[in-house]
Design a protein around this motif. Sequence first.
Motif, PDB file in Angstrom:
ATOM      1  N   ARG A 138       0.895  -0.945  -0.038  1.00 47.36           N
ATOM      2  CA  ARG A 138      -0.073  -0.096   0.082  1.00 47.36           C
ATOM      3  C   ARG A 138       0.593   1.462   0.032  1.00 47.36           C
ATOM      4  O   ARG A 138       1.739   1.223   1.460  1.00 47.36           O
ATOM      5  CB  ARG A 138      -0.940   0.000   1.191  1.00 47.36           C
ATOM      6  N   CYS A 176      -4.052  -2.728   6.079  1.00 41.48           N
ATOM      7  CA  CYS A 176      -4.941  -1.012   6.123  1.00 41.48           C
ATOM      8  C   CYS A 176      -5.675  -1.545   6.520  1.00 41.48           C
ATOM      9  O   CYS A 176      -7.195  -1.907   6.948  1.00 41.48           O
ATOM     10  CB  CYS A 176      -4.668  -1.325   4.412  1.00 41.48           C
ATOM     11  N   ALA A 177      -6.248  -0.131   7.386  1.00 43.10           N
ATOM     12  CA  ALA A 177      -7.824   0.081   7.451  1.00 43.10           C
ATOM     13  C   ALA A 177      -8.871  -0.499   7.061  1.00 43.10           C
ATOM     14  O   ALA A 177      -9.976  -0.845   7.070  1.00 43.10           O
ATOM     15  CB  ALA A 177      -8.041   1.277   8.605  1.00 43.10           C
ATOM     16  N   ILE A 228      -2.038   2.093   8.712  1.00 41.71           N
ATOM     17  CA  ILE A 228      -0.779   3.585   8.137  1.00 41.71           C
ATOM     18  C   ILE A 228       0.041   3.450   9.518  1.00 41.71           C
ATOM     19  O   ILE A 228       0.927   4.651   9.104  1.00 41.71           O
ATOM     20  CB  ILE A 228      -2.430   4.659   8.071  1.00 41.71           C
ATOM     21  N   TYR A 230      -8.529   8.307   8.587  1.00 43.15           N
ATOM     22  CA  TYR A 230      -8.567   7.023   9.553  1.00 43.15           C
ATOM     23  C   TYR A 230      -9.343   7.156  11.118  1.00 43.15           C
ATOM     24  O   TYR A 230      -9.112   7.273  12.010  1.00 43.15           O
ATOM     25  CB  TYR A 230      -6.857   6.512   9.513  1.00 43.15           C
TER      26      TYR A 230
HETATM   27 MO   LIG Z   1      -3.851   1.699   4.592  1.00 37.33          MO
END
Ligand SMILES: [Mo]
Length: 436
Positions: A104, A157-158, A270, A295
């Motif tokens: 990412r 990843c969120a 992140i 986020y």
């Molecule tokens: Mo991410």
Amino acid sequence: MTRAHHSAAPADETSYDHLRLRQWLAGQARGDGMSRRRMLSLLAAGTAALALRTTVRAAAATAAGIVKPLPDEWFTVRGTNAETKWEALRGTGHLTPSDRFFVRNHTSTPVIDPGPWRLKVWGSGLRGGPGIDQAVEFGLDDLRALPRVTHTAFVECAGNGRSFYTSQQGQSVTGTAWTLGAVGMARWRGVRLADVLRLAGIRRHAVDVMPRGLDDEYVTGGVNLGHVRRPLPVAKALDDVILAYEMNGDPLPPDHGHPVRVLVPSWVGISSVKWVGDIEVAAQPLYSPWNTDFYRLFGPGFPEGGSTPLTRQTIKSAFELTEGAVFAAGVHHVLHGRSWSGAGAIRKVEVSTDGGATWRRARLRDTPHRDAWVRWSIPWQPRTEGPATLLARATDTAGRTQPDEATFNTQGYFFDAVVRHPVLVQQPTHRAATAT
Ligand SMILES: [Mo]
Ligand SMILES: Nc1nc2c(c(=O)[nH]1)N[C@H]1C(S)=C(S)[C@@H](COP(=O)(O)O)O[C@H]1N2
């Protein structure tokens, strides 16, 4: 602070000098061996190293700006990102092989020369003074000379699973349309961020710690948001965060943060800033677009300014199968998958092969640990031909279970609902390549 002060054992005279310089900058030197002249020459050496430092060039290898090969069998390329295909994990072992690990990138992978690279630690939360010009610097050798730690942890990843808000819940959300492959698990080796912060002279009233990446500044919608950076509360920074220089036993690959990345176990991906160049330690709260606009959860059901910044990942499960995989009717198969949670170890996994009407317990094939996924399997002998829907539902030691529906938020974070995995059951004679 949970750990006692250690004393670093510098490998050679150069790193000893660096250590003394850092101690002096951090106000730790006892002042009994170093003349002012010596300190000035060390400072001059530090400045020269700084001038050499910016040996960063953009990767040109693939169209996506990613260095490693992205074969179709392993990856789905999504803009500047590469999603791991779950079927590519079948038979790979507990860790994601680095060459199959999702990428990412907000921009593209920078290729950084580790020789002149320095990590600069600076800010009002340090004893040495607030400016970046008063930073305490660490070279890669300095970090390698510190006590090393290893930790097996997933990075997720969120937004992993985001596309299911649309395909399963009919909701539109913004962001990369990941299925479930924006997650990977590796064995990370490096040093404790806590050790580095202590050497840098962190003070009691420091509250936030913000690592920043050396990749290009991120421009979106015509606005330059600067380098990727996101503050961590000092309590997490001093707890289990690692500055990692190895992944699965090798130096970090370029795409995963070479030479050094932050690894924040169990938190949204992140937080694990790659290609870290500097870390600001501040005596007041820090902000960046990555903890204000991104986020956080926005939408009906959330406050006007959004939720608090996201921290721990949610709970998820995935089958090591392609969408629409074909199974021979009447044959004994074994279904394989993995489950993981940011809140604790996985306690149990239930599987349904009839669209959710009935559920059976899967067999866990690893000892469950926090920060790690667990592999599981369950036998299946499909009888009826035609489309079928497989579901897997995990429960963790914190008591979380995957719900039937995930809570909508405009940016599609934290999809934790049970995912409906379509497959096809056929007569054995029509069977495609799906021997399990
Ligand atoms: Mo991410
Ligand atoms: N410097 C930098 N760090 C970064 C990013 C980035 O674009 N630049 N992406 C973040 C995001 S959103 C995620 S999910 C993880 C992904 O890590 P990976 O590419 O090693 O899988 O890195 C994080 N760290």
